[in-house]
Design an enzyme around this catalytic site. Structure first.
Site, PDB file in Angstrom:
ATOM      1  N   GLU A 226       0.851  -1.190   0.000  1.00 48.86           N
ATOM      2  CA  GLU A 226       0.000   0.000   0.000  1.00 48.86           C
ATOM      3  C   GLU A 226       0.887   1.239   0.000  1.00 48.86           C
ATOM      4  O   GLU A 226       2.008   1.202   0.521  1.00 48.86           O
ATOM      5  CB  GLU A 226      -0.896   0.014   1.247  1.00 48.86           C
ATOM      6  CG  GLU A 226      -1.907  -1.121   1.294  1.00 48.86           C
ATOM      7  CD  GLU A 226      -2.542  -1.277   2.662  1.00 48.86           C
ATOM      8  OE1 GLU A 226      -2.018  -0.699   3.636  1.00 48.86           O
ATOM      9  OE2 GLU A 226      -3.559  -1.987   2.758  1.00 48.86           O
TER      10      GLU A 226
ATOM     11  N   HIS B 282      -5.346   0.587   2.869  1.00 46.40           N
ATOM     12  CA  HIS B 282      -5.758   0.373   1.482  1.00 46.40           C
ATOM     13  C   HIS B 282      -7.014   1.153   1.134  1.00 46.40           C
ATOM     14  O   HIS B 282      -7.218   1.547   0.000  1.00 46.40           O
ATOM     15  CB  HIS B 282      -5.934  -1.112   1.191  1.00 46.40           C
ATOM     16  CG  HIS B 282      -7.088  -1.761   1.877  1.00 46.40           C
ATOM     17  ND1 HIS B 282      -6.979  -2.287   3.132  1.00 46.40           N
ATOM     18  CD2 HIS B 282      -8.362  -1.979   1.475  1.00 46.40           C
ATOM     19  CE1 HIS B 282      -8.143  -2.805   3.484  1.00 46.40           C
ATOM     20  NE2 HIS B 282      -8.988  -2.631   2.507  1.00 46.40           N
TER      21      HIS B 282
END
Length: 279
Positions: free
Chosen positions: A213, A251
């Site tokens: 991420e 995320h």
């Protein structure tokens, strides 16, 4: 072969008698996980019936290990009590502690991570705020759905729970040796690099998928490690497009940035994050 978790793993569940622990213990048993006990000091000496499988409850991790030979603990303990629960697992020197709990204070995570190191790193910590890990067809320690893939020769390490499930489902016809969700909190135990090294050493993993991420430099450090140490093919995916400088994003926030760039989110507020998190 598998990494960290096999059909021979003996699993206990800290917090098994709570609503979340009960739900996921039942699911893990259905996936073939060898769950040998739960831990709850207030209910020690009792047992829980999971569709005909009686699972005893112990007063401590140490007692559960002594009575059952357990070598893995999965923690479904509320955030306020998670630090004490992980420290208990470390003190008992259980080889693997999988901390599923979301919302643990970063200070607490840093404290038990440092404590594990001070104790000689005899306990591998996965998480917190993670989906756990699964070796399809053998064992499942956490909340990863056990029916979305099959055994195979791909190794997966991921920060994101949702993207872990998505990747496993998309590649279900090929299958996985093991999949490890390491969690996306600022302080975690097992890292991308730890899992990459384990997959590199596993003779039955042929290819590795790494999901990261935006925010932080964990993925850059993993890339350097791959270049220097990994001989197997690695496919990497980093979710998101942009992040404020110096800010670590999960995320949901990362994908919101990507969706805004693509025109797929509704705005820069919580609605956008909700859209992203729903992917």
């Amino acid at each position: 072969m598998a990494i960290f978790l096999t059909k021979d793993s003996k699993v206990i569940v800290q917090g098994m008698t709570g609503a979340t622990g009960m739900k996921h213990t039942k699911l893990m048993l259905a996936d073939g996980t060898n769950i040998v006990g739960g831990v709850n000091p207030r209910k020690a000496g009792t047992s829980v019936d999971f569709d005909g499988t009686e699972v005893p409850v112990f007063g401590s991790v140490a007692e559960a290990m002594e009575k059952t030979g357990a070598n893995v603990s999965v923690l479904f303990v509320p955030p306020a009590f998670s630090k004490a629960a992980v420290v208990e697992a470390i003190d008992a020197e259980i080889p693997l502690a999988v901390v599923i709990t979301e919302g643990i204070a970063v200070h607490d995570s840093a404290a038990f991570w440092a404590y594990a190191g001070a104790k000689g790193n005899k306990t591998r910590i996965i998480g917190p705020n993670c989906p756990g890990l699964i070796t399809p067809g053998q064992s499942n320690a956490g909340i990863i759905p056990g029916d979305i893939t099959k055994p195979g020769r791909i190794g997966l390490v991921s920060k994101s729970g949702t993207l872990t499930y998505q990747m496993m489902y998309e590649l279900r016809d090929i299958g996985f040796s093991s999949a490890v969700g390491i969690g996306g909190d600022p302080v975690i135990g097992t890292t991308h690099i730890d899992a990459l090294a384990a997959f590199e050493a596993d003779p039955e993993t042929d290819l590795i998928v790494m999901i990261g991420e935006i925010g932080g430099d964990a993925e850059e450090r993993a890339a350097d490690f791959i270049k220097a140490n990994v001989t197997k093919p690695v496919v990497g995916y980093v979710a998101g497009f942009t992040a404020p400088e110096g800010k670590t994003m999960g995320h949901a926030g990362g994908l919101k940035g990507l969706l805004l760039r693509l025109g797929g989110a509704r705005g820069a507020g919580d609605d956008g994050a909700g859209v992203a998190h729903g992917l």
